[in-house]
Design an enzyme around this catalytic site. Structure first.
Site, PDB file in Angstrom:
ATOM      1  CG  ASP A  33      -5.243  -6.196   7.170  1.00 27.51           C
ATOM      2  OD1 ASP A  33      -6.116  -6.824   7.503  1.00 27.51           O
ATOM      3  OD2 ASP A  33      -4.122  -5.871   7.793  1.00 27.51           O
ATOM      4  CG  HIS A  34      -4.705  -3.145   0.237  1.00 29.21           C
ATOM      5  ND1 HIS A  34      -4.356  -3.104  -1.331  1.00 29.21           N
ATOM      6  CD2 HIS A  34      -5.045  -1.971   0.192  1.00 29.21           C
ATOM      7  CE1 HIS A  34      -4.762  -1.808  -1.835  1.00 29.21           C
ATOM      8  NE2 HIS A  34      -5.069  -1.378  -0.865  1.00 29.21           N
ATOM      9  CG  PHE A  35      -8.972  -4.540  -0.956  1.00 30.73           C
ATOM     10  CD1 PHE A  35      -9.632  -3.843  -0.240  1.00 30.73           C
ATOM     11  CD2 PHE A  35      -8.477  -4.515  -2.158  1.00 30.73           C
ATOM     12  CE1 PHE A  35      -9.273  -2.307  -0.510  1.00 30.73           C
ATOM     13  CE2 PHE A  35      -8.419  -3.093  -2.676  1.00 30.73           C
ATOM     14  CZ  PHE A  35      -8.639  -2.186  -1.890  1.00 30.73           C
TER      15      PHE A  35
END
Length: 158
Positions: A33-35
């Site tokens: 999720d990051h990123f």
């Protein structure tokens, strides 16, 4: 702890310094999720890894007998600076250096680097607290044994 952000402790000079490693893998859940298109290890996770190493150094220093065991609880992050990004494939070298101690608090200087290039530095302050829990004691002993596997003369785990 849910996240163990330190893979191994490679060196300790009791009461002075400790050095450890964190290998960053794309398979870690936070990286998804990051990123999504450009995975970067969040600075908060680097701080947590540095705090885990610094907490180990502090607990090894203050817990020299089985009486009055104290646990290091992070209470302040000061002057933390990040220089560059850390991505999958990087191996971060963490270093913790003991600075000062009051009765129930201590300051530890921390640094993270990769291939000799500094990625983060700052000061972490811990409070020292007695936590009367066999679960906490067992968890700390277990994780400290994993982190120090292969280390010559590791401190006793309390």
């Amino acid at each position: 702890m849910r996240y163990f952000l330190l893979d191994r402790i490679t060196e300790i000079h009791l009461g002075e310094t400790a050095t450890g490693l964190k290998a960053i893998s794309y398979t870690e859940s936070i990286m998804q999720d990051h990123f999504p298109d450009f995975p970067v290890l969040p600075g908060a996770m680097i701080i947590e890894g540095l705090a885990q190493l610094a907490g180990f150094l502090l607990e090894a220093k203050v817990n020299t007998s089985d009486e009055n065991i104290k646990r290091a609880l992070l209470c302040q992050v000061d002057k933390m600076k990040f220089r560059g990004i850390s991505i999958p494939g990087d191996v971060l070298t963490y270093k913790a250096t003991f600075m000062s101690q009051l009765t129930d608090a201590a300051k530890i200087k921390v640094e993270a680097s990769c291939n000799g290039e500094q990625r983060a530095s700052g000061i972490i302050t811990f409070s020292l607290m007695a936590i009367d829990s066999e679960n906490v004691k067992k968890q700390r002993q277990d994780v400290y044994k994993v982190w120090t596997r292969g280390l010559e003369n590791p401190p006793e785990y309390r």
